[in-house]
Design an enzyme around this catalytic site. Structure first.
Site, PDB file in Angstrom:
ATOM      1  N   TYR A 115       0.894  -1.151   0.135  1.00  0.00           N
ATOM      2  CA  TYR A 115       0.022  -0.073   0.010  1.00  0.00           C
ATOM      3  C   TYR A 115       0.840   1.122  -0.132  1.00  0.00           C
ATOM      4  CZ  TYR A 115      -4.553  -2.515   0.503  1.00  0.00           C
ATOM      5  OH  TYR A 115      -5.510  -3.333   0.320  1.00  0.00           O
ATOM      6  N   GLN A 116       2.067   1.109  -0.492  1.00  0.00           N
ATOM      7  CA  GLN A 116       3.029   2.300  -0.938  1.00  0.00           C
ATOM      8  C   GLN A 116       3.452   3.143   0.248  1.00  0.00           C
ATOM      9  OE1 GLN A 116      -0.272   2.644  -3.915  1.00  0.00           O
ATOM     10  NE2 GLN A 116       1.402   3.986  -4.725  1.00  0.00           N
ATOM     11  N   LYS A 142     -17.828  -6.422   0.765  1.00  0.00           N
ATOM     12  CA  LYS A 142     -16.285  -6.701   1.227  1.00  0.00           C
ATOM     13  C   LYS A 142     -16.092  -6.526   2.530  1.00  0.00           C
ATOM     14  CE  LYS A 142     -11.387  -5.357   0.399  1.00  0.00           C
ATOM     15  NZ  LYS A 142     -10.700  -4.392  -0.251  1.00  0.00           N
ATOM     16  N   GLN A 143     -16.719  -5.279   2.969  1.00  0.00           N
ATOM     17  CA  GLN A 143     -16.567  -4.807   4.457  1.00  0.00           C
ATOM     18  C   GLN A 143     -17.385  -3.988   4.961  1.00  0.00           C
ATOM     19  OE1 GLN A 143     -13.602  -2.391   2.007  1.00  0.00           O
ATOM     20  NE2 GLN A 143     -13.276  -1.175   3.990  1.00  0.00           N
ATOM     21  N   GLU A 171     -15.736  -1.943  -1.105  1.00  0.00           N
ATOM     22  CA  GLU A 171     -15.009  -1.614  -2.419  1.00  0.00           C
ATOM     23  C   GLU A 171     -15.414  -2.618  -3.419  1.00  0.00           C
ATOM     24  OE1 GLU A 171     -10.756  -1.406  -1.742  1.00  0.00           O
ATOM     25  OE2 GLU A 171     -10.981   0.525  -1.033  1.00  0.00           O
ATOM     26  N   TRP A 207      -8.310   6.442   4.376  1.00  0.00           N
ATOM     27  CA  TRP A 207      -9.229   6.915   5.381  1.00  0.00           C
ATOM     28  C   TRP A 207      -8.921   6.140   6.778  1.00  0.00           C
ATOM     29  CZ3 TRP A 207     -14.268   4.570   6.514  1.00  0.00           C
ATOM     30  CH2 TRP A 207     -14.266   3.008   6.183  1.00  0.00           C
ATOM     31  N   ASP A 208      -8.297   4.864   6.490  1.00  0.00           N
ATOM     32  CA  ASP A 208      -7.889   4.416   7.609  1.00  0.00           C
ATOM     33  C   ASP A 208      -7.416   5.161   8.815  1.00  0.00           C
ATOM     34  OD1 ASP A 208      -8.135   2.967   5.337  1.00  0.00           O
ATOM     35  OD2 ASP A 208      -6.730   1.302   5.955  1.00  0.00           O
TER      36      ASP A 208
HETATM   37  C1  BGC Z   1     -10.046  -1.745   2.325  1.00  0.00           C
HETATM   38  C2  BGC Z   1      -9.971  -0.115   2.180  1.00  0.00           C
HETATM   39  C3  BGC Z   1      -8.911   0.358   2.961  1.00  0.00           C
HETATM   40  C4  BGC Z   1      -7.725  -0.242   2.460  1.00  0.00           C
HETATM   41  C5  BGC Z   1      -6.267  -0.063   3.095  1.00  0.00           C
HETATM   42  C6  BGC Z   1      -8.730  -1.707   1.385  1.00  0.00           C
HETATM   43  O1  BGC Z   1      -8.854  -3.308   1.275  1.00  0.00           O
HETATM   44  O2  BGC Z   1     -11.115  -1.856   1.401  1.00  0.00           O
HETATM   45  O3  BGC Z   1     -11.137   0.170   2.987  1.00  0.00           O
HETATM   46  O4  BGC Z   1      -8.736   1.696   2.969  1.00  0.00           O
HETATM   47  O5  BGC Z   1      -7.724  -1.504   2.122  1.00  0.00           O
HETATM   48  O6  BGC Z   1      -6.394  -0.547   4.238  1.00  0.00           O
END
Ligand code: BGC
Length: 768
Positions: A331-332, A594-595, A479, A337-338
C-alpha cells in the site's frame, strides 16, 4: 498457553514462537518487527537477506522507480550479521536448533531470539536482541551473545547490505558502500526519482578483540570480516549500532548519522536499553489497556496497540500513517481513510497532540487535494485515496488484475471513492469536540472543513425533478461495488460535514471575524457559497429506513441485487486468488459486501435508533465477507451497542488476530497487500473503550454503557478528554473512575441512570 503456534507469556506482554515455520516468512517478519514511526525493521534474523523478506522501511522516502508505483523505500540493511564456524555458514533455517525461541516484548519494545544451535558439529548458545530506539528514532541497536562449547575457527561478518527486497522497482541509483575515517561502515545512496540521499552508518563493540579484521566491499555491500580462534567456554558479546538519516531529515545526513552513532556507542548497549525501556513505559502509561480474565484478548490487544504506536510518525506533522505502517512497502507506505477513522481515535483520547499532528498533515496536504479536485473537474479539496508525503494521489489507476486472464483492472479507488474527504473533515470536528482546541479550528481546521464542503458541493448532482442533491458514480467503503449512486455512508458523511461547515462559518463570524475574513480572502469564500452548502445539507438525498423492515440500502438499487452470502460466492470462484470486486468479480452483481459500510457509519454517528441499527446489523452481517481487515471491528463495536455480546467478542477476536494468526490474504488480485494491518490495530483500542466499555463523549458528558465479554473480570484504561485525565476500571459489578489531581476542571459523567461530576482528584464508584 499455546494458540495457533503463537505463544503468549502469562503477563500478556510478549508473543513468541518456539518453532520455526519457513512457510510463514512474510507473516513472521511482520509480527516480530520493531519500529518507532520513523522506521520499521522487520522481525527477521540477523543473517537475513532479501529472500527472507528482510526490510528496514524508512518514512519520508517516497520514490518512484522503473515506472512502477511510488512507495517508501527499503533502505540498505545496516544490521546484517552472518557468522560461520569452521567455514560452515550459520542460518536459523538450516541449522539444527534446540530450545529455539523468537519473541517480541511489547512492554520494552525489544525483539529477540535465541537457541542452542548445532553447527559444524558443535553446540553454540546464540541469543540476539534488537530494538529501534524510541528516544532517538534514527538509531537501531542489536546485541549478539554467542557462547562456544568447543574449539573452532570462528568468523563474523558485519555488513550493510544493499541487495534489497522491493515491491516496485529498484529505488536507488547509486550505491556507495565504504568506510569512514574512524573505521565505521557507511552506505550512501540516492533515490531514483527525488534524489533523496540515504545514509546508513554502522559500527560495533566487542568484548573480545578479533585476531584479524578485513574489509570487504562489493558493488552493493560493505562488510567487516572478523576472525577468531575460539575455545570452549568463550563468550562473545557483539553490540551493533546502526544509524540512518536522509536528506529529507536534515541537510547533512551523513554527519548526523555518524555523530549519532558515536554518541550511541559512548552510551553503550545497556544505557540505550534502559532508555528504551523507559520510553516504552511512558508510552504504555498512556495507551495500555489491562484485561483481567482473558490472556488471549490481553496479548492480542497489546499486540495491536503496539503496532498502532510504531506505525505512527509522532515526530512529524508532515507524514502519514501507512495502511501497513512501516512493516513493508505494501500500500505504498501511504495513508487511506484508515488514518482518521481507525488509527487516530486511540491517540485522540490518549495523546491528543499526536491526533493534532495527524490532522496537520492533512492541512499541509491541502494543496495536493485541491489539485486533485481540479484535475478531475471539481472545486475545493478532494483528498487522495492513497496519500504519501505531499498528498498527491498515489493510487494507481490499475490496482488489481484479473488473475484468470492476466488483464489489468481499472479500479476507481482514486477517483470515485470520495468519502475520504468528508471522513477527514468529520475527524477535524471530532478532534475539536474532544479537545476543545478551538485555535486548531481557527488556524487549520476551518480551512480543511470549508475546502471539503466546497468539494462536496461541486461533486454533487442536483436532481431537479426530485429537488434533491445526489452523488452519482461512487465507491463507498465496500470496495466490491464500484460505480454506485447515493452510497448512504458517503451521503450521510457529506451532510454532516456541510452542516458543520455552515455552523462553523457562523461561529467564526461571531467570534473570530478577523481570522475568518483572512481565510475568506485566502480561499475566495463568500457567504453566498456557504448558503449553497446549507441548501445542499438540507436537500441531500438520504434513504429513509423502510417503515417495516427498518432496512437502509447501502446504495441505490442494492436490494435488487442477487441475494447470496459469501460462502456461496466462494464456490463460484475459478481461482482462489480472484478479485471479488469490480468489474467482473463474483460479488459485483450480488449483495455480498467486502466490508462494513452502513455499519461503519453507525460507528461514527450516534443518531440512529436502536431498532434501525439492529435490523441493519442483522441484515448486513451475514452478507459481509470481511475481505478487508477494517470490517470486523465495526461489527464488534455495533454489536456492543445493541447488546450482542457474543458477536461482539467474536468480531473483536477476529479483528485483533488478523496479523497474529495471519488470517488475511497477502496477495489479492495479483497485488501484494501483506504486512501489518494498522487500521485493525487502531480499531483494537476502539473496540475496548468505545465498544465493551461503551464510552462516548457527548454534549460535554462522558458516558459509559458497558457490556463486558462473559469471561472478563475487569478492564482498565486511561482517557484524556478536554485535557483532563481519567483512570477507568470496569468490572462486572462496578465502574471506578478517578480524575487526576492535575486536571484543570470538573467533568460530568453519566453511567446508566447515574449522573455526577468529578472534580480534580475525585474518585467515584458506580454500581452496575
Ligand atoms: C479496504 C479499504 C482500506 C484499504 C487500506 C482496502 O482493502 O477496502 O477500505 O482503506 O484496504 O487499508
Amino acid at each position: 498457553m499455546e494458540l495457533k503456534n503463537n505463544l503468549f507469556s502469562d503477563t500478556g506482554w510478549e508473543i513468541y514462537e518456539n518453532t520455526l515455520e519457513p512457510e510463514k516468512l512474510i507473516n513472521r517478519g511482520s509480527i516480530f518487527m520493531v519500529g518507532n514511526g520513523y522506521l520499521g525493521y522487520r522481525g527477521t534474523f540477523a543473517e537475513a537477506d532479501k529472500d527472507e523478506y528482510q526490510a528496514c522501511i524508512v518514512s519520508d522516502t517516497y520514490d518512484k522507480a522503473d515506472d512502477k508505483w511510488r512507495e517508501l523505500c527499503n533502505v540498505p540493511n545496516g544490521l546484517q550479521v552472518k557468522f560461520s564456524l569452521d567455514n560452515e555458514l550459520f542460518s536459523n533455517y538450516e541449522a539444527e536448533l534446540n530450545n529455539y525461541q523468537r519473541k517480541i516484548d511489547f512492554k520494552k519494545g525489544i525483539f529477540s531470539y535465541k537457541s542452542e544451535a548445532n553447527i559444524a558439529g558443535q553446540n553454540i548458545n546464540l541469543s540476539v536482541e534488537r530494538f529501534s530506539s524510541y528516544e532517538n528514532k534514527h538509531l537501531l541497536v542489536q546485541r549478539h551473545i554467542i557462547e562456544f562449547t568447543e574449539e573452532a575457527d570462528f568468523s563474523l561478518e558485519l555488513a550493510i547490505e544493499g541487495e534489497l527486497w522491493s515491491l516496485n522497482g529498484d529505488h536507488f541509483k547509486d550505491y556507495q558502500p565504504g568506510v569512514m575515517d574512524e573505521g565505521e561502515l557507511k552506505f550512501s545512496t540516492t533515490t531514483q526519482e527525488r534524489e533523496i540521499a540515504i545514509e546508513v552508518i554502522q559500527d560495533y563493540q566487542l568484548n573480545q578483540k578479533p585476531q584479524a579484521e578485513k574489509i570487504i566491499t562489493k558493488e552493493r555491500k560493505v562488510a567487516k570480516e572478523l576472525t577468531y580462534q575460539v575455545t570452549a567456554g568463550d563468550k562473545l558479546v557483539l553490540d551493533l549500532f546502526t544509524t540512518i538519516y536522509t536528506s529529507n531529515d536534515l541537510a547533512n545526513p551523513k554527519k548526523a548519522a555518524l555523530d549519532l552513532n558515536r554518541r550511541a556507542q559512548k552510551k553503550g548497549f545497556q544505557t540505550l536499553k534502559t532508555e528504551q525501556v523507559k520510553s516504552w513505559a511512558e508510552l504504555w502509561d498512556k495507551f495500555d489497556i489491562k484485561i483481567t480474565g482473558d490472556l488471549e484478548a490481553q496479548a492480542l490487544l497489546r499486540f495491536n496497540i503496539f503496532h498502532n504506536i510504531i506505525a505512527t510518525p509522532v515526530h512529524s506533522e508532515r507524514l502519514p500513517i501507512g495502511a501497513r505502517g512501516l512493516s513493508c512497502q505494501a500500500y505504498q507506505g501511504a495513508a487511506f481513510w484508515d488514518q482518521e477513522i481507525f488509527n487516530l481515535p486511540m491517540f485522540l483520547y490518549s495523546w491528543p497532540e499526536v491526533a493534532k499532528n495527524i490532522l496537520l498533515y492533512r492541512y499541509h496536504t491541502l494543496p495536493a487535494a485541491r489539485e486533485k479536485a481540479e484535475r478531475l473537474g471539481f472545486k475545493g479539496a478532494y483528498y487522495a485515496w492513497i496519500s504519501g508525503k505531499t498528498g498527491e494521489e498515489l493510487c494507481p489507476d490499475f490496482f488489481f488484475e484479473d488473475v484468470l486472464t492476466g488483464r489489468k483492472i481499472r479500479n476507481h479507488f482514486n477517483d470515485w471513492q470520495i468519502h475520504v474527504s468528508p471522513d477527514i473533515a468529520y475527524t477535524v470536528w471530532k478532534y475539536y469536540q474532544v479537545t476543545g482546541d478551538w485555535d486548531f479550528i481557527v488556524d487549520y481546521g476551518a480551512e480543511i472543513i470549508f475546502s471539503v464542503a466546497r468539494f462536496l458541493y461541486s461533486r454533487a448532482y442536483y436532481n431537479p425533478g426530485e429537488e434533491r442533491y445526489e452523488f452519482l458514480k461512487l465507491l463507498g467503503p465496500d470496495e466490491y461495488h464500484e460505480n454506485v449512486d447515493n452510497n448512504y455512508f458517503t451521503n450521510y458523511q457529506a451532510k454532516h460535514v456541510l452542516d458543520k461547515a455552515c455552523k462553523l462559518y457562523q461561529r467564526l463570524e461571531e467570534e473570530n471575524l478577523e481570522q475568518l475574513t483572512e481565510l475568506k480572502n485566502k480561499i475566495s469564500l463568500s457567504s453566498e457559497e456557504v448558503e449553497t452548502w446549507a441548501e445542499m445539507a438540507d436537500k441531500i438525498y438520504l434513504f429513509q429506513p423502510d417503515p417495516e423492515s427498518k432496512l437502509i440500502p447501502q446504495f441505490a438499487g442494492y436490494f435488487a441485487l442477487e441475494d447470496v452470502i459469501p460462502e456461496v460466492l466462494e464456490e463460484r470462484l475459478q481461482d482462489p486468488r480472484e478479485y471479488w470486486g469490480w468489474p467482473i468479480g463474483v460479488a459485483v452483481h450480488t449483495q455480498v459486501i467486502k466490508q462494513a459500510d452502513l455499519i461503519q457509519l453507525f460507528v461514527l454517528h450516534d443518531d440512529f435508533r436502536e431498532e434501525v441499527i439492529k435490523a441493519n446489523y442483522d441484515y448486513y452481517e451475514p452478507r459481509t465477507e470481511h475481505g478487508s481487515s477494517l470490517s470486523p471491528s465495526a461489527y464488534a463495536l455495533i454489536a456492543c451497542k445493541i447488546g450482542y455480546q457474543e458477536q461482539a467478542y467474536k468480531n473483536f477476536l477476529k479483528s485483533c488476530s488478523v496479523d497474529l494468526y495471519s488470517t488475511n490474504k497477502a496477495i489479492s488480485g495479483g497485488t501484494f497487500i501483506g504486512g501489518i494491518h494498522t487500521a485493525a490495530c487502531g480499531a483494537a483500542w476502539q473496540m475496548i473503550v468505545q465498544g465493551f466499555a461503551g464510552f462516548k463523549y457527548q454534549d460535554r458528558q462522558i458516558i459509559f454503557d458497558p457490556l463486558l465479554p462473559e469471561k472478563w473480570q475487569a478492564v482498565e484504561f486511561n482517557l484524556v478528554v478536554k485535557g483532563n485525565k481519567f483512570k477507568v476500571k470496569l468490572t462486572k459489578n462496578d465502574l471506578n473512575i478517578r480524575a487526576e489531581q492535575s486536571n484543570k476542571s470538573p467533568q460530568d459523567f453519566a453511567v446508566f441512570a447515574n449522573e455526577f461530576s468529578l472534580a480534580p482528584g475525585d474518585h467515584r464508584r458506580v454500581n452496575l
